[in-house]
Design a protein around this motif. Structure first.
Motif, PDB file in Angstrom:
ATOM      1  N   GLU A  29     -10.868   9.965 -10.061  1.00 52.57           N
ATOM      2  CA  GLU A  29     -10.229  10.123  -8.752  1.00 52.57           C
ATOM      3  C   GLU A  29      -9.882   8.766  -8.150  1.00 52.57           C
ATOM      4  N   VAL A  30     -10.767   7.788  -8.304  1.00 56.11           N
ATOM      5  CA  VAL A  30     -10.460   6.437  -7.826  1.00 56.11           C
ATOM      6  C   VAL A  30      -9.219   5.900  -8.533  1.00 56.11           C
ATOM      7  N   GLU A  31      -9.157   6.081  -9.842  1.00 53.93           N
ATOM      8  CA  GLU A  31      -8.006   5.595 -10.616  1.00 53.93           C
ATOM      9  C   GLU A  31      -6.723   6.282 -10.177  1.00 53.93           C
ATOM     10  N   ASP A  32      -6.761   7.602 -10.006  1.00 55.92           N
ATOM     11  CA  ASP A  32      -5.550   8.353  -9.633  1.00 55.92           C
ATOM     12  C   ASP A  32      -5.053   7.983  -8.231  1.00 55.92           C
ATOM     13  N   ILE A  33      -5.981   7.905  -7.280  1.00 58.60           N
ATOM     14  CA  ILE A  33      -5.585   7.605  -5.902  1.00 58.60           C
ATOM     15  C   ILE A  33      -5.097   6.162  -5.784  1.00 58.60           C
ATOM     16  N   ALA A  34      -5.784   5.235  -6.445  1.00 60.05           N
ATOM     17  CA  ALA A  34      -5.346   3.840  -6.408  1.00 60.05           C
ATOM     18  C   ALA A  34      -3.966   3.692  -7.043  1.00 60.05           C
ATOM     19  N   ASN A  35      -3.697   4.448  -8.093  1.00 57.32           N
ATOM     20  CA  ASN A  35      -2.383   4.414  -8.728  1.00 57.32           C
ATOM     21  C   ASN A  35      -1.302   4.894  -7.765  1.00 57.32           C
ATOM     22  N   GLU A  36      -1.560   5.984  -7.055  1.00 52.68           N
ATOM     23  CA  GLU A  36      -0.581   6.490  -6.093  1.00 52.68           C
ATOM     24  C   GLU A  36      -0.297   5.468  -4.995  1.00 52.68           C
ATOM     25  N   ILE A  37      -1.338   4.830  -4.492  1.00 54.23           N
ATOM     26  CA  ILE A  37      -1.158   3.847  -3.430  1.00 54.23           C
ATOM     27  C   ILE A  37      -0.422   2.611  -3.954  1.00 54.23           C
ATOM     28  N   ALA A  38      -0.761   2.170  -5.176  1.00 56.17           N
ATOM     29  CA  ALA A  38      -0.079   1.009  -5.756  1.00 56.17           C
ATOM     30  C   ALA A  38       1.404   1.277  -5.955  1.00 56.17           C
ATOM     31  N   VAL A  39       1.749   2.466  -6.439  1.00 57.27           N
ATOM     32  CA  VAL A  39       3.164   2.817  -6.626  1.00 57.27           C
ATOM     33  C   VAL A  39       3.875   2.862  -5.273  1.00 57.27           C
ATOM     34  N   ASN A  40       3.207   3.434  -4.272  1.00 54.26           N
ATOM     35  CA  ASN A  40       3.836   3.534  -2.953  1.00 54.26           C
ATOM     36  C   ASN A  40       4.252   2.172  -2.423  1.00 54.26           C
ATOM     37  N   PHE A  41       3.403   1.170  -2.598  1.00 51.32           N
ATOM     38  CA  PHE A  41       3.691  -0.150  -2.038  1.00 51.32           C
ATOM     39  C   PHE A  41       4.316  -1.108  -3.050  1.00 51.32           C
ATOM     40  N   SER A  42       4.727  -0.596  -4.205  1.00 52.60           N
ATOM     41  CA  SER A  42       5.420  -1.454  -5.172  1.00 52.60           C
ATOM     42  C   SER A  42       6.826  -1.768  -4.678  1.00 52.60           C
ATOM     43  N   HIS A  43       7.455  -2.759  -5.305  1.00 53.87           N
ATOM     44  CA  HIS A  43       8.739  -3.263  -4.837  1.00 53.87           C
ATOM     45  C   HIS A  43       9.832  -2.194  -4.872  1.00 53.87           C
ATOM     46  N   SER A  44      10.669  -2.184  -3.867  1.00 57.89           N
ATOM     47  CA  SER A  44      11.861  -1.343  -3.847  1.00 57.89           C
ATOM     48  C   SER A  44      12.921  -2.001  -2.981  1.00 57.89           C
ATOM     49  N   ALA A  45      14.081  -2.256  -3.581  1.00 59.78           N
ATOM     50  CA  ALA A  45      15.207  -2.778  -2.819  1.00 59.78           C
ATOM     51  C   ALA A  45      16.323  -1.747  -2.715  1.00 59.78           C
ATOM     52  N   VAL A  46      16.176  -0.615  -3.407  1.00 55.15           N
ATOM     53  CA  VAL A  46      17.216   0.428  -3.453  1.00 55.15           C
ATOM     54  C   VAL A  46      18.573  -0.226  -3.721  1.00 55.15           C
ATOM     55  N   SER A  47      18.614  -1.096  -4.725  1.00 51.72           N
ATOM     56  CA  SER A  47      19.807  -1.892  -5.000  1.00 51.72           C
ATOM     57  C   SER A  47      20.277  -1.696  -6.431  1.00 51.72           C
ATOM     58  N   ALA A  48      21.581  -1.573  -6.581  1.00 51.85           N
ATOM     59  CA  ALA A  48      22.175  -1.558  -7.905  1.00 51.85           C
ATOM     60  C   ALA A  48      22.038  -2.952  -8.522  1.00 51.85           C
ATOM     61  N   PRO A  49      21.937  -3.045  -9.839  1.00 52.16           N
ATOM     62  CA  PRO A  49      21.792  -4.360 -10.488  1.00 52.16           C
ATOM     63  C   PRO A  49      23.126  -5.084 -10.624  1.00 52.16           C
ATOM     64  N   GLU A  50      23.819  -5.269  -9.502  1.00 48.89           N
ATOM     65  CA  GLU A  50      25.136  -5.912  -9.522  1.00 48.89           C
ATOM     66  C   GLU A  50      25.087  -7.253  -8.808  1.00 48.89           C
ATOM     67  N   LYS A  70      -2.916  13.640  -5.465  1.00 51.72           N
ATOM     68  CA  LYS A  70      -4.325  13.340  -5.740  1.00 51.72           C
ATOM     69  C   LYS A  70      -5.043  12.899  -4.472  1.00 51.72           C
ATOM     70  N   LEU A  71      -4.377  12.053  -3.676  1.00 56.46           N
ATOM     71  CA  LEU A  71      -4.950  11.629  -2.394  1.00 56.46           C
ATOM     72  C   LEU A  71      -5.117  12.821  -1.474  1.00 56.46           C
ATOM     73  N   SER A  72      -4.112  13.666  -1.400  1.00 50.21           N
ATOM     74  CA  SER A  72      -4.162  14.838  -0.526  1.00 50.21           C
ATOM     75  C   SER A  72      -5.320  15.757  -0.899  1.00 50.21           C
ATOM     76  N   ASP A  73      -5.465  16.034  -2.202  1.00 54.85           N
ATOM     77  CA  ASP A  73      -6.526  16.942  -2.646  1.00 54.85           C
ATOM     78  C   ASP A  73      -7.911  16.394  -2.306  1.00 54.85           C
ATOM     79  N   LYS A  74      -8.093  15.077  -2.488  1.00 52.43           N
ATOM     80  CA  LYS A  74      -9.417  14.498  -2.236  1.00 52.43           C
ATOM     81  C   LYS A  74      -9.729  14.425  -0.747  1.00 52.43           C
ATOM     82  N   VAL A  75      -8.713  14.141   0.071  1.00 51.75           N
ATOM     83  CA  VAL A  75      -8.932  14.163   1.518  1.00 51.75           C
ATOM     84  C   VAL A  75      -9.369  15.557   1.953  1.00 51.75           C
ATOM     85  N   GLU A  76      -8.728  16.573   1.395  1.00 46.11           N
ATOM     86  CA  GLU A  76      -9.097  17.953   1.714  1.00 46.11           C
ATOM     87  C   GLU A  76     -10.530  18.253   1.257  1.00 46.11           C
ATOM     88  N   ASP A  77     -10.863  17.844   0.028  1.00 44.15           N
ATOM     89  CA  ASP A  77     -12.220  18.076  -0.495  1.00 44.15           C
ATOM     90  C   ASP A  77     -13.280  17.355   0.323  1.00 44.15           C
TER      91      ASP A  77
END
Length: 261
Positions: A29-50, A70-77
């Motif tokens: 659960e730690v691995e799954d939730i940390a993965n979700e949070i890491a992806v959420n705050f990963s880089h995004s420029a919403v930019s075409a590679p031009e 995964k975060l939602s389920d654990k908060v509920e639990d």
């Protein structure tokens, strides 16, 4: 622009208005939730590679939501309101520039925001090269590397004791992307690559939230494939963008409003 930036900064606080709860976490659960949070705050420029033109500058705002079941389920639990955490927001100020020889750089920053029982901040950087532009191919074809870091923390009560739970994440992504502009204003794009992250999950206080160790800190990592589909729309100096992406099994939707010069 100031009003939009202010709303963007407030977004995480508004979305996390409910009191979270994370207790009795297994290692998976730690691995799954940390993965979700890491992806959420990963880089995004919403930019075409031009990289149209010899030089270019783009300044704007990026924001969106990441699916976090995964975060939602654990908060509920753990006795919290899991429905409030099925998706969590991300956002930041975006600066993108491209330079001679078709190199480009992107920076996204969310300054530290504190509200209620939450604190969040993130920053990320991307560097890339558009081989399609350099060799005048019919498509823009680029390769890029990205690096991100973020802090996400909140207060909760564990066994009647006030504690602070912290997620410190670092992520990296390498991708190859392609795009083509139609009618001088529509630029669809696709990206594919790999994603990996490292996260420290900490508890400040006398209690622990883990059920497999008495430690108050655990370090976990994740990795997986990355893919994104997006579209940019240029109207005079204004640029709008939308993007759907998936990193290490976690889906994210992002949007952008910017001015491009």
């Amino acid at each position: 622009m100031k009003m939009i930036l202010g709303l963007l900064v407030l977004l995480p606080c508004l979305a996390f208005a409910a009191d979270p709860a994370l207790t009795n976490l297994s290692k998976s659960e730690v691995e799954d939730i940390a993965n979700e949070i890491a992806v959420n705050f990963s880089h995004s420029a919403v930019s075409a590679p031009e990289t149209e033109g010899l030089w270019g500058l783009e300044v704007g705002l990026v924001g969106g939501r990441t699916s976090t079941p995964k975060l939602s389920d654990k908060v509920e639990d753990s006795g919290g309101e899991g429905d409030d955490f099925k998706n969590i927001p991300h956002g930041g100020l975006l600066i993108r520039g491209h330079f001679p020889l078709d190199f480009f750089a992107e920076i996204s920053i969310l300054p530290t925001v504190k509200a209620s029982d939450f604190e969040v901040s993130s920053r990320s950087l991307a560097l890339g090269w558009n081989a399609g532009g350099f060799f005048t191919w019919p498509l823009d074809v680029a390769i890029a590397v990205e690096a991100s870091s973020a802090n996400f923390q909140f207060d909760q009560v564990v066994n009647s004791v006030d504690t602070t739970t912290k997620f410190d994440t670092k992520s990296r992504r390498i991708w190859v992307g392609a795009s083509k502009t139609f009618f001088t204003m529509l630029t669809p794009y696709i990206k594919a690559g790999v994603f990996n992250s490292d996260s420290d999950v900490k508890v400040d206080g006398t209690q622990t939230i883990f059920n497999y160790t008495g430690s108050q800190k655990q370090s976990v990592d994740s990795s997986g494939a990355y893919g994104a589909l997006g579209l940019n729309l240029d109207i005079l100096l204004m640029r709008l963008g939308v993007e759907a992406s998936r990193s290490a099994g976690v889906g994210r939707m992002s949007a952008k409003f910017s001015l491009a010069f």
